[in-house]
Design a protein around this motif. Structure first.
Motif, PDB file in Angstrom:
ATOM      1  N   GLU A  90       2.064   1.858  -3.530  1.00  0.00           N
ATOM      2  CA  GLU A  90       0.992   2.397  -4.369  1.00  0.00           C
ATOM      3  C   GLU A  90       0.724   3.866  -4.041  1.00  0.00           C
ATOM      4  O   GLU A  90       0.458   4.676  -4.939  1.00  0.00           O
ATOM      5  CB  GLU A  90      -0.267   1.549  -4.208  1.00  0.00           C
ATOM      6  CG  GLU A  90      -0.108   0.168  -4.825  1.00  0.00           C
ATOM      7  CD  GLU A  90      -1.233  -0.798  -4.494  1.00  0.00           C
ATOM      8  OE1 GLU A  90      -2.073  -0.496  -3.615  1.00  0.00           O
ATOM      9  OE2 GLU A  90      -1.263  -1.878  -5.114  1.00  0.00           O
ATOM     10  N   ILE A  91       0.796   4.237  -2.771  1.00  0.00           N
ATOM     11  CA  ILE A  91       0.599   5.633  -2.368  1.00  0.00           C
ATOM     12  C   ILE A  91       1.722   6.505  -2.923  1.00  0.00           C
ATOM     13  O   ILE A  91       1.468   7.610  -3.417  1.00  0.00           O
ATOM     14  CB  ILE A  91       0.503   5.753  -0.824  1.00  0.00           C
ATOM     15  CG1 ILE A  91      -0.808   5.130  -0.339  1.00  0.00           C
ATOM     16  CG2 ILE A  91       0.606   7.214  -0.379  1.00  0.00           C
ATOM     17  CD1 ILE A  91      -0.881   4.929   1.171  1.00  0.00           C
ATOM     18  N   LEU A  92       2.964   6.021  -2.866  1.00  0.00           N
ATOM     19  CA  LEU A  92       4.082   6.786  -3.427  1.00  0.00           C
ATOM     20  C   LEU A  92       3.868   7.073  -4.910  1.00  0.00           C
ATOM     21  O   LEU A  92       4.075   8.194  -5.378  1.00  0.00           O
ATOM     22  CB  LEU A  92       5.401   6.036  -3.220  1.00  0.00           C
ATOM     23  CG  LEU A  92       5.973   6.033  -1.819  1.00  0.00           C
ATOM     24  CD1 LEU A  92       7.156   5.072  -1.726  1.00  0.00           C
ATOM     25  CD2 LEU A  92       6.397   7.434  -1.404  1.00  0.00           C
ATOM     26  N   ASN A 112       0.827  -1.210   0.000  1.00  0.00           N
ATOM     27  CA  ASN A 112       0.000   0.000   0.000  1.00  0.00           C
ATOM     28  C   ASN A 112       0.861   1.259   0.000  1.00  0.00           C
ATOM     29  O   ASN A 112       0.532   2.241  -0.661  1.00  0.00           O
ATOM     30  CB  ASN A 112      -0.949   0.011   1.204  1.00  0.00           C
ATOM     31  CG  ASN A 112      -2.027  -1.031   1.089  1.00  0.00           C
ATOM     32  OD1 ASN A 112      -2.337  -1.517   0.003  1.00  0.00           O
ATOM     33  ND2 ASN A 112      -2.593  -1.412   2.209  1.00  0.00           N
ATOM     34  N   ALA A 144       0.995   7.099  -6.514  1.00  0.00           N
ATOM     35  CA  ALA A 144      -0.147   8.001  -6.658  1.00  0.00           C
ATOM     36  C   ALA A 144       0.247   9.450  -6.368  1.00  0.00           C
ATOM     37  O   ALA A 144      -0.214  10.369  -7.047  1.00  0.00           O
ATOM     38  CB  ALA A 144      -1.287   7.567  -5.731  1.00  0.00           C
ATOM     39  N   LYS A 145       1.091   9.651  -5.368  1.00  0.00           N
ATOM     40  CA  LYS A 145       1.484  11.005  -4.981  1.00  0.00           C
ATOM     41  C   LYS A 145       2.559  11.595  -5.886  1.00  0.00           C
ATOM     42  O   LYS A 145       2.564  12.793  -6.138  1.00  0.00           O
ATOM     43  CB  LYS A 145       1.990  11.028  -3.525  1.00  0.00           C
ATOM     44  CG  LYS A 145       0.940  10.673  -2.506  1.00  0.00           C
ATOM     45  CD  LYS A 145      -0.106  11.756  -2.410  1.00  0.00           C
ATOM     46  CE  LYS A 145      -1.115  11.442  -1.330  1.00  0.00           C
ATOM     47  NZ  LYS A 145      -2.169  12.433  -1.269  1.00  0.00           N
ATOM     48  N   LEU A 146       3.490  10.758  -6.363  1.00  0.00           N
ATOM     49  CA  LEU A 146       4.623  11.267  -7.128  1.00  0.00           C
ATOM     50  C   LEU A 146       4.424  11.203  -8.636  1.00  0.00           C
ATOM     51  O   LEU A 146       5.181  11.803  -9.381  1.00  0.00           O
ATOM     52  CB  LEU A 146       5.897  10.511  -6.736  1.00  0.00           C
ATOM     53  CG  LEU A 146       6.321  10.668  -5.271  1.00  0.00           C
ATOM     54  CD1 LEU A 146       7.517   9.774  -4.967  1.00  0.00           C
ATOM     55  CD2 LEU A 146       6.628  12.121  -4.945  1.00  0.00           C
ATOM     56  N   GLY A 147       3.444  10.441  -9.089  1.00  0.00           N
ATOM     57  CA  GLY A 147       3.152  10.383 -10.524  1.00  0.00           C
ATOM     58  C   GLY A 147       3.406   9.013 -11.117  1.00  0.00           C
ATOM     59  O   GLY A 147       4.192   8.219 -10.598  1.00  0.00           O
TER      60      GLY A 147
END
Length: 138
Positions: free
Chosen positions: A73-75, A70, A77-80
């Protein structure tokens, strides 16, 4: 240019597969070229070293946000979408505390660094080995 695909999963890697050693659990989210299944050129490689253990809190939000896959996946989503994300868990713990002794070779029994000798770049070599061995598994 062909569209890119993303592979996300968990691998267990050793720093040096030929001589054994500790395993690292690594969540990886890689941008791949779909036809050749090789790595695409990312804009960034984000490497996150997961720290101390927080499992068993009973709080579902903390539990979900503590899972390495998770976090990867968050990285992304946040970084592109053109980012490769690596979430490295410690191979050793002192109670609930993460010990990255492979990166700082001189630690005491509790995992606290005694000193750091940068000769030979032990931390950098360890990071490169983890990334390379993760890619080999993927």
């Amino acid at each position: 240019m062909a569209p890119m695909e993303r592979w996300t999963g968990i691998v267990n890697v050793r720093l040096n597969p030929s001589n054994g050693g500790s395993f690292f659990k690594v969540a990886v989210s890689l941008l791949l070229c779909p036809f050749s299944k090789t790595l695409a050129v990312p804009s960034v490689n984000a490497i996150f070293f997961k720290g101390d253990r927080v499992e068993g809190t009973g709080n579902p939000v903390i539990e979900r946000l503590s899972e390495s896959k998770n976090i990867a996946e968050i990285l992304v989503a946040k970084l592109g979408g053109s980012v490769n994300a690596w979430v490295v868990e410690a191979s050793t713990f002192s109670g609930p505390f993460a010990v990255f002794r492979e990166f700082v070779p001189s630690v005491n029994s509790r995992g606290e660094p005694k000193h750091y000798d940068p000769d030979g770049f032990p931390a950098s070599k360890s990071i490169v080995a983890i990334m390379s061995n993760s890619i080999d598994q993927v």
